[in-house]
Design an enzyme around this catalytic site. Structure first.
Site, PDB file in Angstrom:
ATOM      1  N   SER A   1     -55.706  32.644  16.952  1.00 52.25           N
ATOM      2  CA  SER A   1     -55.598  33.584  15.836  1.00 52.25           C
ATOM      3  C   SER A   1     -54.584  34.692  16.096  1.00 52.25           C
ATOM      4  O   SER A   1     -54.701  35.793  15.569  1.00 52.25           O
ATOM      5  CB  SER A   1     -56.969  34.206  15.530  1.00 52.25           C
ATOM      6  OG  SER A   1     -57.455  34.929  16.659  1.00 52.25           O
ATOM      7  N   GLY A   2     -53.568  34.395  16.931  1.00 48.23           N
ATOM      8  CA  GLY A   2     -52.472  35.345  17.098  1.00 48.23           C
ATOM      9  C   GLY A   2     -51.393  35.096  16.062  1.00 48.23           C
ATOM     10  O   GLY A   2     -51.612  34.442  15.036  1.00 48.23           O
TER      11      GLY A   2
ATOM     12  N   ALA B   1     -48.871  33.124  16.084  1.00 45.52           N
ATOM     13  CA  ALA B   1     -48.548  31.716  15.875  1.00 45.52           C
ATOM     14  C   ALA B   1     -49.606  31.029  15.017  1.00 45.52           C
ATOM     15  O   ALA B   1     -49.286  30.333  14.046  1.00 45.52           O
ATOM     16  CB  ALA B   1     -48.402  31.001  17.217  1.00 45.52           C
TER      17      ALA B   1
ATOM     18  N   ALA C   1     -48.908  43.084  22.393  1.00 42.95           N
ATOM     19  CA  ALA C   1     -47.443  43.129  22.485  1.00 42.95           C
ATOM     20  C   ALA C   1     -46.952  44.527  22.127  1.00 42.95           C
ATOM     21  O   ALA C   1     -47.158  44.990  21.008  1.00 42.95           O
ATOM     22  CB  ALA C   1     -46.826  42.089  21.553  1.00 42.95           C
TER      23      ALA C   1
ATOM     24  N   GLU D   1     -34.148  45.823  25.185  1.00 42.91           N
ATOM     25  CA  GLU D   1     -34.973  45.524  26.350  1.00 42.91           C
ATOM     26  C   GLU D   1     -34.158  44.699  27.326  1.00 42.91           C
ATOM     27  O   GLU D   1     -33.005  44.355  27.068  1.00 42.91           O
ATOM     28  CB  GLU D   1     -36.258  44.788  25.935  1.00 42.91           C
ATOM     29  CG  GLU D   1     -37.208  45.645  25.115  1.00 42.91           C
ATOM     30  CD  GLU D   1     -38.516  44.952  24.800  1.00 42.91           C
ATOM     31  OE1 GLU D   1     -38.665  43.767  25.154  1.00 42.91           O
ATOM     32  OE2 GLU D   1     -39.391  45.582  24.204  1.00 42.91           O
TER      33      GLU D   1
ATOM     34  N   HIS E   1     -44.351  40.123  34.733  1.00 49.28           N
ATOM     35  CA  HIS E   1     -43.725  41.329  34.178  1.00 49.28           C
ATOM     36  C   HIS E   1     -43.534  42.342  35.299  1.00 49.28           C
ATOM     37  O   HIS E   1     -44.452  42.601  36.075  1.00 49.28           O
ATOM     38  CB  HIS E   1     -44.595  41.929  33.071  1.00 49.28           C
ATOM     39  CG  HIS E   1     -43.845  42.863  32.180  1.00 49.28           C
ATOM     40  ND1 HIS E   1     -43.413  44.103  32.595  1.00 49.28           N
ATOM     41  CD2 HIS E   1     -43.419  42.735  30.899  1.00 49.28           C
ATOM     42  CE1 HIS E   1     -42.774  44.695  31.601  1.00 49.28           C
ATOM     43  NE2 HIS E   1     -42.757  43.887  30.559  1.00 49.28           N
TER      44      HIS E   1
ATOM     45  N   ARG F   1     -36.109  39.933  33.349  1.00 50.11           N
ATOM     46  CA  ARG F   1     -37.369  40.253  34.012  1.00 50.11           C
ATOM     47  C   ARG F   1     -37.515  39.630  35.388  1.00 50.11           C
ATOM     48  O   ARG F   1     -38.084  40.244  36.289  1.00 50.11           O
ATOM     49  CB  ARG F   1     -38.538  39.828  33.112  1.00 50.11           C
ATOM     50  CG  ARG F   1     -38.691  40.725  31.908  1.00 50.11           C
ATOM     51  CD  ARG F   1     -39.802  40.291  30.994  1.00 50.11           C
ATOM     52  NE  ARG F   1     -39.940  41.234  29.900  1.00 50.11           N
ATOM     53  CZ  ARG F   1     -40.758  41.059  28.864  1.00 50.11           C
ATOM     54  NH1 ARG F   1     -41.491  39.968  28.799  1.00 50.11           N
ATOM     55  NH2 ARG F   1     -40.832  41.955  27.908  1.00 50.11           N
TER      56      ARG F   1
ATOM     57  N   HIS G   1     -47.580  37.636  33.333  1.00 48.61           N
ATOM     58  CA  HIS G   1     -47.396  38.118  31.966  1.00 48.61           C
ATOM     59  C   HIS G   1     -47.291  37.001  30.938  1.00 48.61           C
ATOM     60  O   HIS G   1     -47.912  37.068  29.885  1.00 48.61           O
ATOM     61  CB  HIS G   1     -46.139  38.989  31.913  1.00 48.61           C
ATOM     62  CG  HIS G   1     -45.874  39.613  30.577  1.00 48.61           C
ATOM     63  ND1 HIS G   1     -46.822  40.372  29.914  1.00 48.61           N
ATOM     64  CD2 HIS G   1     -44.775  39.608  29.771  1.00 48.61           C
ATOM     65  CE1 HIS G   1     -46.317  40.806  28.777  1.00 48.61           C
ATOM     66  NE2 HIS G   1     -45.082  40.335  28.653  1.00 48.61           N
TER      67      HIS G   1
ATOM     68  N   ARG H   1     -38.486  33.816  30.126  1.00 50.67           N
ATOM     69  CA  ARG H   1     -38.413  34.255  28.729  1.00 50.67           C
ATOM     70  C   ARG H   1     -37.626  35.551  28.584  1.00 50.67           C
ATOM     71  O   ARG H   1     -37.864  36.523  29.291  1.00 50.67           O
ATOM     72  CB  ARG H   1     -39.830  34.454  28.175  1.00 50.67           C
ATOM     73  CG  ARG H   1     -39.875  35.036  26.766  1.00 50.67           C
ATOM     74  CD  ARG H   1     -41.298  35.156  26.286  1.00 50.67           C
ATOM     75  NE  ARG H   1     -42.062  36.130  27.033  1.00 50.67           N
ATOM     76  CZ  ARG H   1     -42.207  37.414  26.683  1.00 50.67           C
ATOM     77  NH1 ARG H   1     -41.597  37.880  25.624  1.00 50.67           N
ATOM     78  NH2 ARG H   1     -42.954  38.217  27.407  1.00 50.67           N
TER      79      ARG H   1
END
Length: 568
Positions: free
Chosen positions: A35-36, A38, A69, A137, A265, A314, A375, A410
């Site tokens: 249920s995020g 996506a 997030a 970022e 992270h 990262r 992360h 990522r």
């Protein structure tokens, strides 16, 4: 281009989870697990084309990773920015392991997907002229990160999506439900004789008439169940991120790809040596606004390490912090953002400010202790450009999937975008591919269940031996420990045992892939093989589970590096 020189290990894992027979049954054309961003995006778009969509979530609708997030969502939305520039930054961060076609889909369709999210009701921060306020970022050469509520982007996106789902009366939601296993059709209609989806079993924890184990008969399943963060002792992921979707897909015959590429992270708030579970994330956007990493002597950690300094990708920053921690024998470094001032902190990063203060640190007047922590899983269930997996009727999107856009590392804030873009693509093709209703086959896969009591031991060895720094000796030790834990069968069939078995399944596959990849690439850092080696290791490790024997097999799929000639 050579692959492994020794046969990959075969590891016995449960072919399905031990569970009671279903006590109730319902039906839906499509079941969306998760249920995020996506899952809810997929559900909202699919409802326009199929008769019934059922959303299953392990906790409440807002409990997944999306709401955590902070930084934002990346897309070529600013003046002078282009999808081509976003593509280059993504490929560079991915260290040669991205799928070029997938990246082009992501960056090309990304701007329209973000504008659609805004039209749905998500309120992003804007400047004085009413234009999107964009920041930068790590790994981005342009300001292209759209954010909301300063540092509450995920929470705002989740709010807007939940509001839309609650207004859509034709979407049924089942909360507090674990997806246990797929039900496979009685017959083989896949490309390699693989059976397709006939349904999914759930364990519902007190939902009115539906309680305990039940079955949802369906014609398709969309996996959007998130990542595997709880494989490690310290993670930014919520407690529900136990790799359930990846393990469920593997047991059903799907392929897992690139599991070794787990992003740590670099700036997670250090809470002490005994802290476990979800840890506070200090968004990369703080460095995007001028914060710097320093050691205990006040020396800049990233000086001379990378041309982007504190905004390097990262993996580069996490490695630099880890090296300095090892050199100095200290458990953390510092993120210094005192010069930003109180007004800026309160306006731009109110959530991070409140969280840090709740743990006794005031970023306005003192640096924040930080250390790398798990992360994001760049790998997952292998899909094509439309979210299809190897199993007919099973689709995957978001962090549970390996669409190919992230490669070995990522790029910051590409994850929310991936969930948006590929869920939209699934909704484009799935209605035309709906399978006929099918009867589930009799259970043929061997069942098993590991005791929930082994979870802490599993997490400790994964953090210590399969974390930021890896070596052949450490990975072998981890594999041996995991083998021992796999032999500790559960005395009780419950949620803890199901989750722990899923964690063990993913941890074993991840460890095996990491042991075979004898190089350093992106977020996979082998101290005994410190250089990247395209001649041998440009490509992907794929994990499968043999349904008859319930043993894993690993295969190397060579592929040309996709960051050649980009000059960074």
């Amino acid at each position: 281009m050579a692959g492994p020189v020794t046969p990959p290990p075969a590891r016995r894992l449960p072919g399905r989870l031990t569970a009671p027979e279903p006590g109730w049954t319902t039906r839906a054309d499509v079941v969306v697990i998760g249920s995020g961003i996506a899952g809810l995006t997929a559900a909202l778009r699919l409802r326009e084309h199929v008769e019934k969509v059922l959303v299953v979530t392990k906790d409440v609708l807002a409990a997944g990773s999306t709401q955590w997030a902070q930084g934002g969502i990346a897309a070529a939305l600013g003046e002078g920015d282009t999808p081509e520039q976003h593509e280059v930054d993504t490929l560079v961060a991915g260290a040669g392991a991205c799928d070029l076609d997938a990246v082009r889909v992501l960056v090309g369709e990304g701007p329209a997907a973000v504008h659609e999210l805004i039209a749905l009701g998500a309120r992003f921060d804007v400047d004085a002229a009413g234009l999107l306020s964009l920041t930068r970022e790590g790994g981005h050469l342009r300001d292209r990160i759209a954010h909301a509520g300063g540092d509450a982007t995920g929470a705002e996106i989740q709010r807007a999506l939940i509001a839309a789902v609650e207004a859509a009366t034709d979407i049924e939601v089942v909360q507090h439900a674990l997806a246990v296993d797929l039900l496979l059709a009685d017959g083989s209609d896949g490309p390699d004789g693989a059976p397709g989806v006939a349904g999914v079993t759930l364990h519902v924890m007190g939902e009115g008439e539906r309680d305990g184990i039940g079955a949802v008969r369906c014609r398709a399943v969309v996996l959007a169940s998130g990542g595997l963060g709880q494989v490690f002792s310290q993670t930014t992921n919520p407690a529900v991120a136990t790799g359930d979707g990846m393990a469920l897909a593997l047991r059903a015959g799907a392929t897992l790809r690139d599991l070794e590429f787990v992003q740590f992270h670099p700036t997670v708030m250090y809470l002490g040596p005994d802290s476990r579970g979800q840890q506070p994330l200090i968004s990369e956007a703080v460095r995007g606004e001028g914060a710097v990493l320093v050691d205990h002597d006040g020396e800049r950690i990233m000086a001379g390490v990378h041309e982007l300094g504190d905004l390097a990708p990262r993996d580069v920053v996490a490695k630099a912090i880890t090296r300095r921690m090892h050199e100095t024998g200290t458990p953390h470094m510092w993120l210094d953002a005192r010069h930003l001032g109180a007004d800026f902190w309160e306006r731009r990063f109110p959530t991070i400010l409140a969280t840090a203060r709740s743990h006794g640190v005031d970023p306005v007047t003192e640096p924040i202790p930080v250390a790398p922590a798990c992360h994001y899983a760049s790998g997952g269930v292998r899909t094509d450009l439309w979210g299809r997996t190897d199993v007919p009727g099973l689709y995957a999107t978001g962090e549970v999937a390996c669409s190919g856009v992230h490669g070995a590392n990522r790029l910051a804030s590409n994850s929310l975008l991936e969930g948006l873009v590929f869920s939209r693509r699934i909704a484009t093709v799935l209605p035309g591919e709906l399978r006929p209703w099918a009867e589930p086959a009799e259970h043929a896969r061997p069942a098993g269940l590991v005791s929930g009591s082994v979870r802490q031991d599993l997490q400790e060895v994964m953090t210590g031996r399969v974390g930021v720094l890896r070596s052949a000796a450490g990975l072998a030790e981890a594999a041996a420990v995991l083998d021992g834990l796999a032999g500790k069968a559960a005395d009780v069939v419950d949620l803890d045992a199901w989750e722990t078995t899923n964690l063990l399944t993913i941890a074993a596959a991840l460890t095996d892939a990491a042991a075979l990849r004898e190089e350093t690439r992106g977020s996979h850092w082998r101290e005994d093989h410190p250089e990247r080696d395209d001649a041998r290791w440009a490509g992907h490790f794929d994990v499968r589970l043999d349904p008859a024997t319930a043993t894993t097999t690993l295969a190397f799929d060579p592929a040309p590096a996709t960051d050649g000639g980009l000059g960074r």
